[in-house]
Design an enzyme around this catalytic site. Structure first.
Site, PDB file in Angstrom:
ATOM      1  N   ARG A 161       0.869  -1.176   0.000  1.00 31.03           N
ATOM      2  CA  ARG A 161       0.000   0.000   0.000  1.00 31.03           C
ATOM      3  C   ARG A 161       0.910   1.232   0.000  1.00 31.03           C
ATOM      4  NH1 ARG A 161      -2.051  -3.584   3.914  1.00 31.03           N
ATOM      5  NH2 ARG A 161      -4.156  -4.359   3.467  1.00 31.03           N
ATOM      6  N   LYS A 184      -2.243  -2.954   7.955  1.00 32.10           N
ATOM      7  CA  LYS A 184      -3.467  -2.556   8.637  1.00 32.10           C
ATOM      8  C   LYS A 184      -3.643  -3.349   9.924  1.00 32.10           C
ATOM      9  CE  LYS A 184      -6.318  -0.883   4.802  1.00 32.10           C
ATOM     10  NZ  LYS A 184      -7.608  -1.065   4.079  1.00 32.10           N
ATOM     11  N   HIS A 251      -2.247   3.066  -6.251  1.00 29.32           N
ATOM     12  CA  HIS A 251      -2.820   1.822  -5.746  1.00 29.32           C
ATOM     13  C   HIS A 251      -2.964   0.777  -6.845  1.00 29.32           C
ATOM     14  CE1 HIS A 251      -4.585  -0.318  -2.411  1.00 29.32           C
ATOM     15  NE2 HIS A 251      -5.631  -0.667  -3.146  1.00 29.32           N
ATOM     16  N   ARG A 254      -0.421  -2.020  -6.780  1.00 27.71           N
ATOM     17  CA  ARG A 254      -0.711  -3.135  -5.861  1.00 27.71           C
ATOM     18  C   ARG A 254      -1.655  -4.132  -6.530  1.00 27.71           C
ATOM     19  NH1 ARG A 254      -1.171  -4.690  -0.337  1.00 27.71           N
ATOM     20  NH2 ARG A 254      -3.303  -5.126   0.361  1.00 27.71           N
ATOM     21  N   HIS A 277      -4.066  -9.330   3.317  1.00 29.21           N
ATOM     22  CA  HIS A 277      -5.519  -9.353   3.435  1.00 29.21           C
ATOM     23  C   HIS A 277      -5.926 -10.207   4.637  1.00 29.21           C
ATOM     24  CE1 HIS A 277      -6.348  -8.363  -1.088  1.00 29.21           C
ATOM     25  NE2 HIS A 277      -6.168  -7.287  -0.354  1.00 29.21           N
ATOM     26  N   TYR A 286      -9.445 -10.826  -7.226  1.00 28.30           N
ATOM     27  CA  TYR A 286      -8.547 -10.867  -8.379  1.00 28.30           C
ATOM     28  C   TYR A 286      -8.867 -12.002  -9.330  1.00 28.30           C
ATOM     29  CZ  TYR A 286      -6.063  -7.285  -5.888  1.00 28.30           C
ATOM     30  OH  TYR A 286      -5.764  -6.108  -5.250  1.00 28.30           O
TER      31      TYR A 286
END
Length: 305
Positions: A161, A184, A251, A254, A277, A286
């Site tokens: 990110r 995150k 972004h 990524r 994730h 994806y």
């Protein structure tokens, strides 16, 4: 318009936001967004009921309250996607409050989110991604050109990110073969780095006029930490010169990292780990991109009667 939130509810909100930041390690942007979302919910309850309320009432909410709130938000023009995000914030807050105050939060936690069509990621084609890696190194000052190229190479080569790349400090030098990233929620993950990525970062470090023995790795023109807005401008200028669509953002690198790995046979679990994730469902997006591209080729190339 000032918010009509009772003092006890406001105090609970502040304690929850502090918990998100200090215990769960949520980013400042996430904490701010959640705070705004839940504030609107607390304000609605006070106005909807026409009176103050205690903490127990925040946990044991009636279905009519939830439905009225969602209807009011939609009437105010809120999209289904934004309302779903707002409801997630309310559920998270209510669940946290129920653990501390007691009570049955089933009504809130079981409320159904509005359906919305998820936007598929829009990765760059491999040749476009390679072209961008060269095109971003356009600045007349050599060290800034090297910096921009190093940042974008990190985004594409490691699937970072933008906040993760710009959050790196100088102690990451020299860039190791396996990079430890805190993403995150404060979760750490290990990402292999390619030689081209390590070389791009090393070249920037050699040319950078600022002392990189400590402090942020990527520096702005005045020596402070490089900001995401500057990277976005650099990428926007590069895509305009190359004639690429507006979806070619920082972004997008990524997204491109994940999609190109999948194209080359990477498995979803590995890609999930590399991207950081929390849920495999996020990574499975994806596969939808891949299927959509396949159907596009099929529709253009398949013979028709």
């Amino acid at each position: 318009m000032s918010l009509a939130i009772p003092p006890a509810a406001r105090d609970a909100l502040e304690r929850w936001l502090s918990h998100l930041a200090s215990v769960q390690g949520r980013s400042p942007a996430t904490v701010t967004a959640y705070g705004a979302d839940v504030s609107r919910w607390l304000d609605f309850l006070a106005r909807h009921r026409g009176e103050g309320y205690g903490l127990a009432a925040l946990v044991q909410v009636a279905q009519t309250d939830i439905r009225s709130w969602m209807a009011a938000e939609r009437a105010a023009g809120l999209s289904s996607r934004s309302l779903a995000r707002r409801l997630t914030a309310v559920k998270t807050f209510t669940d946290w409050l129920a653990e501390r105050e007691g009570g049955d939060a089933t009504v809130v936690l079981s409320a159904r989110s509005p359906r919305y069509r998820r936007t598929l990621p829009r990765p760059l084609a491999e040749d476009a991604a390679r072209a961008m890696l060269n095109e971003v190194a356009y600045h007349p000052e050599e060290w800034i050109a090297a910096r921009d190229q190093a940042v974008v190479t990190l985004l594409y080569g490691c699937g970072l990110r933008i906040s993760e790349a710009l959050g790196l400090d100088a102690d990451a030098l020299p860039l190791p073969e396996v990079l430890r990233i805190r993403g995150k929620g404060g979760k750490e993950r290990l990402i292999p780095t390619l030689p081209i990525t390590r070389e791009a970062v090393a070249r920037y470090a050699r040319l950078c006029p600022w002392d990189l023995s400590e402090g942020p790795l990527f520096r702005g023109a005045k020596g402070g930490r490089l900001g995401s807005a500057q990277v976005a401008r650099t990428v926007a200028e590069a895509r305009r010169r190359l004639g690429l669509p507006a979806s070619a953002t920082p972004h997008a690198f990524r997204h491109s990292f994940a999609t190109h790995l999948l194209d080359k046979g990477g498995d979803l679990r590995t890609i999930q780990t590399l991207l950081g994730h929390a849920s495999l469902s996020s990574t499975q997006t994806y596969t939808s991109v891949d299927a959509a591209r396949l159907m596009d080729v099929y529709s253009r190339a398949h013979p028709r009667a």
